[in-house]
Design a protein around this motif. Structure first.
Motif, short mmCIF file in Angstrom:
data_model
loop_
_atom_site.label_atom_id
_atom_site.label_comp_id
_atom_site.label_asym_id
_atom_site.label_seq_id
_atom_site.Cartn_x
_atom_site.Cartn_y
_atom_site.Cartn_z
N LYS A 69 -7.10 105.77 58.67
CA LYS A 69 -7.01 106.44 57.37
C LYS A 69 -6.73 105.41 56.27
N MET A 70 -7.33 105.68 55.12
CA MET A 70 -7.10 104.81 53.98
C MET A 70 -5.73 105.11 53.39
N ILE A 71 -4.99 104.07 53.05
CA ILE A 71 -3.70 104.24 52.40
C ILE A 71 -3.94 104.71 50.97
N PRO A 72 -3.30 105.80 50.55
CA PRO A 72 -3.54 106.36 49.22
C PRO A 72 -3.37 105.33 48.10
N ASN A 73 -4.27 105.41 47.12
CA ASN A 73 -4.23 104.58 45.91
C ASN A 73 -4.33 103.07 46.17
N SER A 74 -4.95 102.71 47.29
CA SER A 74 -5.08 101.28 47.61
C SER A 74 -6.47 100.74 47.31
N PHE A 75 -7.35 101.59 46.78
CA PHE A 75 -8.73 101.16 46.53
C PHE A 75 -8.75 100.06 45.47
N VAL A 76 -9.55 99.01 45.73
CA VAL A 76 -9.54 97.85 44.86
C VAL A 76 -10.93 97.20 44.83
N ILE A 77 -11.23 96.55 43.71
CA ILE A 77 -12.42 95.71 43.60
C ILE A 77 -11.97 94.25 43.68
N LEU A 78 -12.51 93.52 44.64
CA LEU A 78 -12.23 92.10 44.79
C LEU A 78 -13.28 91.31 44.03
N VAL A 79 -12.87 90.37 43.22
CA VAL A 79 -13.79 89.54 42.45
C VAL A 79 -13.74 88.12 43.03
N PHE A 80 -14.87 87.69 43.60
CA PHE A 80 -14.94 86.36 44.20
C PHE A 80 -15.85 85.45 43.36
#
Length: 360
Positions: free
Chosen positions: A347-358
């Motif tokens: 399960k995804m941890i709530p509010n952990s969605f992120v955009i990684l910029v490389f």
């Protein structure tokens, strides 16, 4: 220290003089070759530059970058989040895109399109205001979606329907359907009238004409298996196919011949090509970004496998800054396998969605 009393030239000076003599003898050709080698040197060093914290609920799928508007479109289950990448913040949202998978940008007509997998529709929206303009009916379970500027058509690739739906970008009306006779994954257009799509269950790439919708060929991708991501170098007509057996297959888009295959990480879902840097990328769910340099149209080198974050399987590339955007989240430990569910998802941890910029 040189031995000034020996009557002999110091060893280091002899070497310098010899090199100078060789350079004078070789002339400009030496330095021309050196410049050529420097220009062709692969780029490396991709690393995390920053994170854009998004949070919120829901899974995600494809990312699409609008280079002209400097916006990143991110699918989030029932909506599309729009991010100003230069400012690093959310600037809008396209709602009611039930089961959204992908986003296509038709900058020449000022419109965007989403593929809504659960509603069997494509949402049409205004690129400036993000206001919804209408919907078009598609085949069953539209997944990937792309735009072909030569025909001014958006194409959805319908997983359950095993078809592609062509939508007139100017009118928003359905222009036709292509029977693919296979389950499509991602697709790419060369901008000259040809569209290419991975057929996951056939281990093949199918090519069709964007205007007539006539199928031009179906080509095996062996040694690749279970193709997902697909991108194109339209100048050299090379397709980059991300495969489930940890290979990137490079294919000649004119002949369908496999040029080479390269090792990538596991769990690939997307590939991308940066024409200005001559780099192809594979985003791997295991938490790596495979970077491949196009040395020539027939020679490719894996430059590195940069560490990203587990789950970062989809991406988009900014050809101006050469930055790569990846989407992921943090997850709880996976539950124990059962007979009914031998491979349970964590399960995804709530509010952990992120955009990684490389970047490099």
């Amino acid at each position: 220290m040189p031995n000034r009393l020996s009557g002999r030239l110091p060893r280091r000076l002899i070497v310098v003089l010899a090199l100078a003599a060789f350079a004078a003898f070789a002339g400009p050709a030496l330095f021309s070759s050196t410049r050529a080698l420097t220009a062709a040197a692969p780029q490396s060093g991709y690393h995390l530059l920053k994170k854009i914290e998004i949070g919120g609920e829901g899974g995600w799928d494809y990312l699409t970058f609008d280079s002209g508007a400097r916006r990143l479109y991110v699918s989030r289950q029932n909506r599309v989040i729009v991010i100003d990448t230069d400012a690093g913040k959310v600037v809008g949202e396209i709602p009611n895109t039930n089961g959204v998978h992908g986003i296509a940008i038709a900058a020449d007509v000022g419109k965007g399109f989403t593929s809504n997998g659960r509603d069997n529709t494509a949402t049409v929206f205004d690129l400036n205001t993000l206001k919804v303009l209408g919907e078009a009916k598609t085949g069953l379970n539209p997944d990937a979606i792309i735009y072909d500027p030569s025909s001014h058509r958006a194409f959805t690739f319908n997983g359950s329907g095993k078809s592609a739906t062509a939508i007139d970008a100017k009118t928003g009306e359905v222009a036709g359907t292509v029977n693919l006779d296979g389950r499509p994954e991602f697709a790419a257009a060369d901008g000259k009238g040809m569209v290419y799509v991975n057929l996951e269950d056939k281990n093949a790439v199918l090519a069709f004409d964007a205007k007539s919708l006539a199928i031009k060929g179906t080509w095996p991708i062996a040694p690749g298996e279970r193709p997902t991501g697909l991108s194109i170098d339209p100048k050299n007509m090379r397709l980059f196919i991300g495969c489930g057996n940890k290979k990137m297959v490079v294919m000649d888009a004119k002949s369908g011949k496999v040029v080479t295959d390269l090792p990538i990480g596991s769990g690939v879902d997307a590939t991308a090509f940066d024409p200005n840097a001559a780099l192809a990328f594979s985003s791997n769910g295991e938490g790596t970004l495979t970077v491949v340099h196009e040395d020539s149209p027939d020679k490719f080198t894996v430059v590195e496998n940069a560490t990203t974050q587990r789950g970062a399987r989809t991406m988009a590339v900014d050809p101006k800054t050469h930055m790569v955007f990846l989407a992921t989240a943090a997850f709880e430990p996976a539950p124990a396998p059962t007979t009914e569910n031998p491979r349970p998802r964590p399960k995804m941890i709530p509010n952990s969605f992120v955009i990684l910029v490389f970047g490099n």
